[in-house]
Design a protein around this motif. Sequence first.
Motif, PDB file in Angstrom:
ATOM      1  N   LYS A 174      92.388  41.235  23.897  1.00  0.00           N
ATOM      2  CA  LYS A 174      93.181  42.450  24.072  1.00  0.00           C
ATOM      3  C   LYS A 174      94.207  42.642  22.965  1.00  0.00           C
ATOM      4  CE  LYS A 174      93.057  42.745  29.153  1.00  0.00           C
ATOM      5  NZ  LYS A 174      93.899  42.669  30.381  1.00  0.00           N
ATOM      6  N   ASP A 178      90.817  40.905  16.842  1.00  0.00           N
ATOM      7  CA  ASP A 178      90.431  42.274  16.502  1.00  0.00           C
ATOM      8  C   ASP A 178      89.020  42.344  15.925  1.00  0.00           C
ATOM      9  OD1 ASP A 178      90.790  41.199  13.998  1.00  0.00           O
ATOM     10  OD2 ASP A 178      92.556  42.395  13.504  1.00  0.00           O
ATOM     11  N   GLU A 193      81.385  37.796  25.835  1.00  0.00           N
ATOM     12  CA  GLU A 193      80.739  38.959  26.456  1.00  0.00           C
ATOM     13  C   GLU A 193      79.666  38.530  27.462  1.00  0.00           C
ATOM     14  OE1 GLU A 193      79.487  41.247  23.073  1.00  0.00           O
ATOM     15  OE2 GLU A 193      81.453  42.253  22.933  1.00  0.00           O
ATOM     16  N   ASN A 197      80.598  39.679  31.427  1.00  0.00           N
ATOM     17  CA  ASN A 197      79.690  40.747  31.862  1.00  0.00           C
ATOM     18  C   ASN A 197      78.611  40.270  32.823  1.00  0.00           C
ATOM     19  OD1 ASN A 197      80.833  42.997  30.425  1.00  0.00           O
ATOM     20  ND2 ASN A 197      80.049  42.088  28.536  1.00  0.00           N
ATOM     21  N   ASP A 207      86.901  45.959  33.022  1.00  0.00           N
ATOM     22  CA  ASP A 207      86.709  46.403  31.639  1.00  0.00           C
ATOM     23  C   ASP A 207      87.860  45.873  30.783  1.00  0.00           C
ATOM     24  OD1 ASP A 207      84.371  47.868  32.155  1.00  0.00           O
ATOM     25  OD2 ASP A 207      85.543  49.553  32.903  1.00  0.00           O
ATOM     26  N   ILE A 208      87.511  45.186  29.727  1.00  0.00           N
ATOM     27  CA  ILE A 208      88.519  44.561  28.870  1.00  0.00           C
ATOM     28  C   ILE A 208      88.612  45.340  27.560  1.00  0.00           C
ATOM     29  CG2 ILE A 208      89.157  42.459  27.633  1.00  0.00           C
ATOM     30  CD1 ILE A 208      87.494  40.949  29.820  1.00  0.00           C
ATOM     31  N   PRO A 209      89.732  46.012  27.308  1.00  0.00           N
ATOM     32  CA  PRO A 209      89.881  46.772  26.046  1.00  0.00           C
ATOM     33  C   PRO A 209      90.068  45.821  24.866  1.00  0.00           C
ATOM     34  CG  PRO A 209      91.934  46.839  27.305  1.00  0.00           C
ATOM     35  CD  PRO A 209      90.935  46.110  28.166  1.00  0.00           C
ATOM     36  N   TYR A 210      89.202  45.939  23.882  1.00  0.00           N
ATOM     37  CA  TYR A 210      89.288  45.085  22.705  1.00  0.00           C
ATOM     38  C   TYR A 210      90.299  45.656  21.706  1.00  0.00           C
ATOM     39  CZ  TYR A 210      84.963  42.608  24.016  1.00  0.00           C
ATOM     40  OH  TYR A 210      84.020  41.846  24.652  1.00  0.00           O
ATOM     41  N   ALA A 211      91.031  44.771  21.058  1.00  0.00           N
ATOM     42  CA  ALA A 211      91.947  45.195  19.994  1.00  0.00           C
ATOM     43  C   ALA A 211      91.139  45.536  18.751  1.00  0.00           C
ATOM     44  CB  ALA A 211      92.935  44.076  19.685  1.00  0.00           C
ATOM     45  N   GLU A 212      91.364  46.706  18.204  1.00  0.00           N
ATOM     46  CA  GLU A 212      90.718  47.063  16.946  1.00  0.00           C
ATOM     47  C   GLU A 212      91.512  46.523  15.770  1.00  0.00           C
ATOM     48  OE1 GLU A 212      87.692  48.355  16.348  1.00  0.00           O
ATOM     49  OE2 GLU A 212      87.543  47.978  18.500  1.00  0.00           O
TER      50      GLU A 212
END
Length: 421
Positions: A174, A178, A193, A197, A207-212
């Motif tokens: 999170k 990145d 993943e 999942n 749902d895990i928001p990934y850091a860009e």
Amino acid sequence: MSFGTLYTVPGFPNGNRILAVAELAGVKLDIPSDYKHFEDNKKEPFLSKFASGKIPALETKDGFTLFESTAIARYIAKQAPNANLLGSTNEESALIDQWISFVDAEFLPVSNNIHYLLRGMLPYTKPIETAFQEKRERYYATLNKHLSTRTFFVGERITLADIHVASALINVFKLTFDAEKRKQYPHITRHFETIVNQPKLKPIFGDIPYAEKALVFTPPAKKKEEKPKEAAAPKPKAEKPKAPEPEEEDEDDLLKEEPKAKNPLDSLPKSSFNLEDFKRAYSNMDTRGDSGSLKWFYEKFDKEGFSIWRVDFKYNDELAQVFMSSNQIGGFFNRLEASRKYLFGSVGVLGEANNNVITGVLICRGGDIKPVVNVAPDWESYSYEPLNPFTEGPQKEFFEGAMAWDLELGGKKWADGKNFK
């Protein structure tokens, strides 16, 4: 049939780890919907079962109680030996313990401290961040290399080691793991993943928001300094007046001309209690005793003009060394500088290395703590509860213990502390 009750809160990584193990083991756990963290876990009914006062905490149907998430996860996994969560041989079991220990003792303390530094929860210095980042890169390389030739950490099926590593990486994905890191360490990404999942585990991890882009440290904004006024230019010789030309307004000049917004706390009715006088009394007197600062406080305090609050760090499960927890308090106090004239604090670390909590007392102007503490970017990392120390009982004992630095909670003794004055 339910196996027992798990005390946790929604989204808590350590709690989700146990729920994931229970789901794969086919063990049903109840989660009490009426449990209030930072309240119920500080009361005697909870502490009589779980001495640490920490969550997650497990109470089985036959009355067996257990705290510490790794111990609970192992205990739950043992209830379903056919699920192979603890391995099928002694060697596999030892390897699972190896990876769990690696995460708990090496990876998590370093990773958590990086996040604390970047989020301003510890006093930031670039050399310390660099040292921690270099260590974590070595840990990433260790995990990635091991996973480059296998799907799971141990054997051909999911074990406790896989769940443990994946749950430890959630905040990492999170905040700092990145897009560039995911390319650099593809086997960590693939394994993560694969675990989160899994059809049975997806509802737990969500749902895990990934850091860009990785989180970076942003220094607190400094007040804009006004430019010194330039000396007036000498007047030119009189000329024939010209028609005035329209000038563009300078936005910065307009901003400078606006009066500074008043702090609403300055508009409160005058109080008979002088906070600065109390700070001096606290600094120069013994705390307890007939001539101590507590007696001074009780005699002069104005309940209409000031309020008293208990403050607790929300993420005690992430604390490691006592000196780091003490630095966390120092960082919080540094970021409260704008409220210095409205606030006094006595906050400490109770416990020992890898088993400590941050708690204490704040005395603030007015009846609401929020306008005083929200000048600190991390103020929401703490919970605040009104205190009434003017009648005998637990609140008075807590207040005086925090002020005198001899507070003890759930078997944890005062180890270090800081004052804001």
